[in-house]
Structure formats: C-alpha cells, structure tokens
Design a protein around this motif. Structure first.
Motif, PDB file in Angstrom:
ATOM      1  N   ALA A 254      30.123   3.670  22.198  1.00 59.57           N
ATOM      2  CA  ALA A 254      30.615   4.170  20.915  1.00 59.57           C
ATOM      3  C   ALA A 254      31.818   3.339  20.511  1.00 59.57           C
ATOM      4  CB  ALA A 254      30.999   5.646  21.001  1.00 59.57           C
ATOM      5  N   GLN A 255      32.126   3.403  19.250  1.00 63.25           N
ATOM      6  CA  GLN A 255      33.284   2.705  18.720  1.00 63.25           C
ATOM      7  C   GLN A 255      34.092   3.678  17.876  1.00 63.25           C
ATOM      8  OE1 GLN A 255      34.174  -0.859  15.491  1.00 63.25           O
ATOM      9  NE2 GLN A 255      32.305  -0.982  16.701  1.00 63.25           N
TER      10      GLN A 255
ATOM     11  N   GLU B 108      32.020   2.102  26.665  1.00 63.63           N
ATOM     12  CA  GLU B 108      30.665   1.992  27.217  1.00 63.63           C
ATOM     13  C   GLU B 108      30.611   2.601  28.616  1.00 63.63           C
ATOM     14  OE1 GLU B 108      27.098  -1.019  26.971  1.00 63.63           O
ATOM     15  OE2 GLU B 108      28.686  -1.890  28.224  1.00 63.63           O
TER      16      GLU B 108
ATOM     17  N   TYR C 148      36.345   0.172  21.741  1.00 62.83           N
ATOM     18  CA  TYR C 148      34.935   0.094  22.123  1.00 62.83           C
ATOM     19  C   TYR C 148      34.768   0.744  23.501  1.00 62.83           C
ATOM     20  CZ  TYR C 148      35.096  -3.700  18.666  1.00 62.83           C
ATOM     21  OH  TYR C 148      35.294  -4.458  17.532  1.00 62.83           O
TER      22      TYR C 148
ATOM     23  N   GLU D 118      26.636   0.305   8.868  1.00 64.74           N
ATOM     24  CA  GLU D 118      27.151   1.175   9.921  1.00 64.74           C
ATOM     25  C   GLU D 118      27.893   2.387   9.376  1.00 64.74           C
ATOM     26  OE1 GLU D 118      28.450  -1.399  13.676  1.00 64.74           O
ATOM     27  OE2 GLU D 118      29.344  -2.172  11.844  1.00 64.74           O
TER      28      GLU D 118
ATOM     29  N   THR E 187      21.864   1.418  17.332  1.00 65.88           N
ATOM     30  CA  THR E 187      23.183   0.802  17.401  1.00 65.88           C
ATOM     31  C   THR E 187      23.028  -0.721  17.441  1.00 65.88           C
ATOM     32  OG1 THR E 187      23.296   0.704  19.825  1.00 65.88           O
ATOM     33  CG2 THR E 187      24.006   2.771  18.756  1.00 65.88           C
TER      34      THR E 187
ATOM     35  N   SER F 113      30.712  -6.265  23.257  1.00 65.52           N
ATOM     36  CA  SER F 113      29.306  -5.851  23.182  1.00 65.52           C
ATOM     37  C   SER F 113      28.886  -5.261  24.518  1.00 65.52           C
ATOM     38  CB  SER F 113      28.424  -7.057  22.834  1.00 65.52           C
ATOM     39  OG  SER F 113      28.810  -7.614  21.592  1.00 65.52           O
ATOM     40  N   SER F 114      27.700  -4.664  24.548  1.00 65.27           N
ATOM     41  CA  SER F 114      27.218  -4.057  25.780  1.00 65.27           C
ATOM     42  C   SER F 114      27.045  -5.091  26.881  1.00 65.27           C
ATOM     43  CB  SER F 114      25.874  -3.366  25.527  1.00 65.27           C
ATOM     44  OG  SER F 114      25.330  -2.890  26.742  1.00 65.27           O
TER      45      SER F 114
ATOM     46  N   ASN G  55      24.213  -2.626  19.656  1.00 60.57           N
ATOM     47  CA  ASN G  55      23.895  -3.006  21.034  1.00 60.57           C
ATOM     48  C   ASN G  55      22.415  -2.791  21.343  1.00 60.57           C
ATOM     49  OD1 ASN G  55      26.409  -3.937  22.071  1.00 60.57           O
ATOM     50  ND2 ASN G  55      27.146  -1.835  22.151  1.00 60.57           N
ATOM     51  N   GLU G  56      21.838  -1.714  20.835  1.00 58.29           N
ATOM     52  CA  GLU G  56      20.415  -1.472  21.078  1.00 58.29           C
ATOM     53  C   GLU G  56      19.557  -2.560  20.444  1.00 58.29           C
ATOM     54  OE1 GLU G  56      20.276   3.407  21.543  1.00 58.29           O
ATOM     55  OE2 GLU G  56      20.239   2.514  19.543  1.00 58.29           O
TER      56      GLU G  56
ATOM     57  N   GLU H 266      28.050  -6.689  18.776  1.00 63.35           N
ATOM     58  CA  GLU H 266      27.631  -5.309  18.521  1.00 63.35           C
ATOM     59  C   GLU H 266      27.789  -4.895  17.063  1.00 63.35           C
ATOM     60  OE1 GLU H 266      30.078  -2.823  17.701  1.00 63.35           O
ATOM     61  OE2 GLU H 266      31.425  -4.543  17.550  1.00 63.35           O
TER      62      GLU H 266
ATOM     63  N   GLU I  87      25.816  10.975  27.172  1.00 65.21           N
ATOM     64  CA  GLU I  87      26.615  11.202  25.972  1.00 65.21           C
ATOM     65  C   GLU I  87      27.738  12.204  26.225  1.00 65.21           C
ATOM     66  OE1 GLU I  87      26.499   9.537  23.308  1.00 65.21           O
ATOM     67  OE2 GLU I  87      24.505   8.626  23.151  1.00 65.21           O
TER      68      GLU I  87
END
Length: 575
Positions: free
Chosen positions: A455-456, A535, A533, A281, A326, A356-357, A328-329, A402, A554
C-alpha cells in the motif's frame, strides 16, 4: 526575503516577462502587495530535477511559464553545444501534450533551439510522451523535449528532457543543464526565431506522420504471443489525454476488434472535465471507465494517463466483479509473462525500483534472469538497462515502477502506456486461450512465488511551508529511526542519501523489518507530497483459498501502516 527585496525581484521579472498575461498577473500581485503569494513564487526557482521541470502554471521563477521555458531551453541548448559536437546536425525532438499552454511552451522551445542554431524536429500536433522518446532514438537526435505534466491536475505543466540515448537525463547532465540555465540572461533577451524564419532556415522541421507509423509498427512487435482475440472485450480510456487514437489504433491493428473507448474521455482536453485529478490511481478517476465496462460487459479495462506514459488495468475476479490492479500486480504480471513466454535468447534483464514490490526480483532470480533495483524514476530504469546491455550483453526485456509505469523491450527508453497496453491485451488473450483470466494468472504466480501485499500513503503539504514539513519528517526519521514498528523489530535502516547499495544519493529512507516487511519514505519528485510505501509477504498454505490468505495479509498490513503513521506523527507529521 524582505518585502523590499521581494518587490524588486518581482518587478525585474515582470519587466523581463515576454508573456503579457503573466506580466499582468505579477502586476496585480504587486498592486495588492500580496507578499505571501509573491514569496512563494520568488523564494526559489522551479527546480530542474526529475528529468526537467514541473510546476503550477503562473508568473514568476517558481512557476511554469513562457519566461521560465525560454530561459530553460537556452540553457539546454548551450549545454548541448558544449557536450554534443554534432548537435547542429542531429537536432532536438520537441513534442507536447494537450494541456493548457503546452502549444505555446513547445513553440517557444523550438524557437529558442532554432535561434541557437539547433534544428528542432517538431511534432505539429499533441502526441504521447512515449512517441517523443521513440522519435529521439528513431531520428538519432541529440536530445528531446516533451512539454507535459503527465498525470498532474490541470493547473500544472512540465518540461521533460531526454538525452541522445533516448532515456531521461541523469547526472551529470541534469546538474550541468541546471547550471547552464542559471547563467542565462533575462527571458526577454533570450534570442528566438519565429516559426516561419526557423522553417526558412531549415531549423524548424515538422515531423511527418511516418514517425508515428513507425512507432506503431515497433510496439506491435512487442507482443509475446501476437494472436489477438476476436472475442476479448476491452474498454479503453485516454483520461482526456493524447493516447486515445494511438492506443485504439494499435489494439485494433493487433487483432482486438472489440475495443470500446470511453467516449467522454477519448479526446484531448486540458481541462480534464470529468476528473479532478487525471491519474488512474486517484479515487473516482476510473468511474466512467468502470461504468462503460459494465455496460458492454468488458473483460479488461485499460487506462492511460493524459500523456499516455502510464497504464492502469482493471480485470474481473472470480465472481465477475471488476477490480483495479495495483501497479505492482501489473508489473509482476507483465514481467512474469515476458520472462516465461517471451524469446529465450541471451540473458534477460528486468529492472524495478526500490519502492516497487520485491516480488519481480524474486521471480527473475528464480528463472535465472538478471534483475536490478534502482532509484525511483524511469530515468534510472532505462539508464541501468543501457549500462548492463553495454557492459554485460544482457537483453533488457522489462522494467517497471509501482506508479503505473512499464516498458517492454527497447522500443522506447522510457515508460510507455500505449505499448504496455498492447502487451497487456496480448497477455489477456493468452490467458483466455488457456481457459483462465488475468486474475487467474496472477493467482498462479502468487501461489508459486508468494502473496505480496502493499500500500502507499501520500500526504500533501503545498508551498514553501509544506516543503519544510516534508524535510522535517525525513530528517527526523534519519536522526531517530524507530527500533520497531508495531512490535516488529526494525532490522535494517537504509539511508539512500548516503548512496546506499551503490545507488546515487537520493532523499529516501527505507526501514526493513525482521518479518521481511518494509516501509520506504521519500518526497515526491513532481508534487508537494511525502510518500510512504509499505509491503509484506504472506505464504499461502497448500490448498488455502487465496481470499483467506489475502485477508490475513491485509489485516497485518493495516496494523503495520497504523503503527508507522503513529511514529510519523511523533516525528512532526501533522495529524
């Protein structure tokens, strides 16, 4: 602690330190009267927390060293003898990665276990963390220990503990072990057997290659379609860790002959010479993998962290450029794939974490699957899966967090970067056979279930002073949560320290917005960081280009993050 007390404690530790190098390190600090450094090393003990220990290598109780590990293992052994009547029959698995001092710490672990009358099932060479978790189940061991600091920088090492169910320890065992450690004698008085004596007594058992073979066979069984691909080009990097041979072997046995390892990072090297921070990451960590992928025109890049329990994925977008997905993706892709294309018997169950998402939970519920959100850390994912299997007969199919941690099925009760890489390659081959790509499949999911963007932001505050800063920020948000963030009203505040939503108490605060967005705050369990975190969810209009919707999302997310960080600075975060 005043300097007199500090000097006395440091000198007592030095005299009991069984390692001449760390004893000399302390002697030098005492000779220099480096009270600030000594205070950092002796103001507290390294906390036995996130499934065990992790810290910077060095002398003293607030560092990772042989004295700490001998005392920790003695405490673990004595606790096991209290809690597990047949521990002397079942034994404890001991594995290690290739970091600095890992071999010595693993040998000390096995030697202390043996002296306590507990057989140590020892991997003679460095191995991936998921192989140790697998071996705990495969051998029906009472527990397992993995010496690793995962993706931390080279100056770190760690000590991860698994219970007999194959999952990382949770309460009450973590606190029980910590209490047992506190009662252990000084390190130089902890009994231990030499490897030769322990082998002679049958208390040191070197594990054969057959254990690794069984693990590879088991993860090959995780594939959903299982057809492989003669044409799919994969670049793989071990990030100087221990996953290289295992991942390449598994991929090739799965029918993927076009696997190109990143040569500069394929062999284990605890110095991590091509990356400062061996975490996929981190900026720059994937540069060599990207360059290799462009050279061989790879379709997919798969990356493990140094102990191979995490997985990063790169895939090509619509214009052919490589993009790092990411966590999560990747979690949504693997989870959706397993739920929709995998076996249909029983009620499937997926588990994610509160940072996580939310997307996989939404997908699971729409498909009639069971879903749980648990605290951060794979120990909670694995133990929740076990609870529901035993209580309700659900079939655990996938779990993720995530931070690039995933597991498919029940081969291991921990995150598995090698097994997950295999399933991701299987997914990519399935996409190829359908005439699409990994990112094309992700777009299908987003159009059906919404575009979630996250995002983080991490902020590092080292040492005792840094820990105080992190505590202050968390306390301030608890005492004075904002009424809105950037004009978006806060509709709910969850303080998980109070045991919100039926979860064990944890130092986490979550703010949920009227718009459906959320921000979650927590200190890292393994590094001197505070983590935020973020979202948001965006709905795509019919026929709207994905790029247009993503740009809009975004932009919203950037404004949200800026507004929150302003509030954090008001609550004590240094600028």
């Amino acid at each position: 602690m005043d300097t007199t007390g500090l000097k006395e404690r440091a000198e007592a530790w030095r005299q009991a330190d069984p390692d001449p190098s760390t004893a000399a390190e302390l002697a030098a600090l005492l000779a220099k009267a480096d009270w600030a450094e000594l205070e950092d090393r002796f103001s507290q003990d390294l906390e036995f927390g996130t499934a065990g220990l992790r810290g910077v290598l060095g002398a003293g109780p607030n560092r990772m060293n042989r004295a700490v590990i001998r005392r920790t293992t003695a405490g673990l052994a004595r606790y096991l003898k209290e809690q597990v009547p047949d521990v002397a029959t079942r034994g404890v698995v001991v594995g290690r990665d290739a970091r600095n001092l890992s071999a010595e710490l693993a040998e000390d672990t096995a030697a202390v276990l043996a002296a306590e009358g507990i057989p140590a099932h020892v991997f003679p060479e460095p191995v991936p963390t998921p192989l140790v978790a697998f071996a705990a189940l495969h051998l029906n061991a009472a527990a397992a220990v993995m010496v690793t600091a995962s993706h931390n920088p080279p100056e770190y090492n760690g000590y991860k503990v698994y219970w007999g169910n194959g999952a990382q320890i949770i309460p009450p065992h973590d606190t029980g072990i910590a209490s047992a450690i506190a009662r252990v004698e000084p390190a130089n008085r902890v009994p231990l057997l030499t490897p030769a004596d322990a082998r002679a007594k049958g208390l040191w058992r070197d594990l054969p290659a057959a254990i690794g073979d069984a693990y590879v066979r088991a993860i090959l069984g995780l594939r959903v379609v299982g057809k492989g691909s003669e044409s799919l080009s994969i670049v793989y990097t071990a990030m100087h860790g221990v996953g290289g041979d295992w991942a390449v072997r598994a991929l090739r046995e799965a029918g993927f002959p076009r696997v190109t390892p990143v040569a500069e990072q394929q062999q284990p090297d605890g110095r991590f010479p091509t990356v400062r921070f061996p975490n996929p990451e981190e900026p720059g960590a994937m540069d060599l993998a990207t360059a290799t992928a462009e050279r061989v025109k790879a379709d997919v890049v798969l990356a493990n962290d140094p102990d191979a329990d995490r997985l990063a994925v790169m895939a090509r977008d619509a214009d052919g450029s490589l993009r790092l997905l990411t966590g999560n993706e990747v979690g949504v892709l693997l989870g959706h794939y397993v739920l929709t294309q995998g076996a249909k018997q029983g009620k499937p169950h997926v588990v994610t974490t509160i940072v996580s998402s939310a997307q996989l939970g939404d997908i699971a519920r729409s498909l009639g699957a069971a879903c749980d959100e648990v605290l951060t850390g794979f120990k909670w994912i694995a133990n929740r899966a076990l609870e529901r299997e035993q209580a309700e007969g659900t079939r655990f199919v996938f779990g993720y967090e995530e931070a690039l941690g995933y597991t498919v099925g029940t081969v291991t009760r921990d995150k598995d970067g090698v097994g997950s890489a295999l399933v991701m390659a299987d997914l990519a081959a399935w996409c190829q056979a359908r005439g699409t790509t990994v990112l094309g499949y992700l777009e299908e999911i987003q159009r059906a279930h919404g575009l979630y963007v996250g995002a983080q932001r991490n902020f590092t505050f080292p040492g005792a002073a840094g820990a105080q800063v992190i505590r202050g920020i968390m306390d301030a948000f608890r005492a004075s949560p904002p009424k809105d963030i950037g004009g978006d009203a806060v509709r709910a505040v969850s303080d998980y320290k109070k045991g919100e939503r039926g979860l064990p108490p944890s130092n986490v605060v979550a703010l949920e917005l009227e718009s459906g967005g959320r921000v979650t705050l927590r200190p890292s369990g393994t590094e001197p960081k505070i983590k935020y975190y973020f979202e948001l969810k965006e709905t795509l209009a019919d026929g709207e280009p994905l790029a247009q919707a993503r740009a809009r999302a975004e932009s919203r997310l950037a404004r949200f993050i800026d507004a929150f960080l302003g509030l954090a600075r008001e609550r004590g975060q240094p600028a």
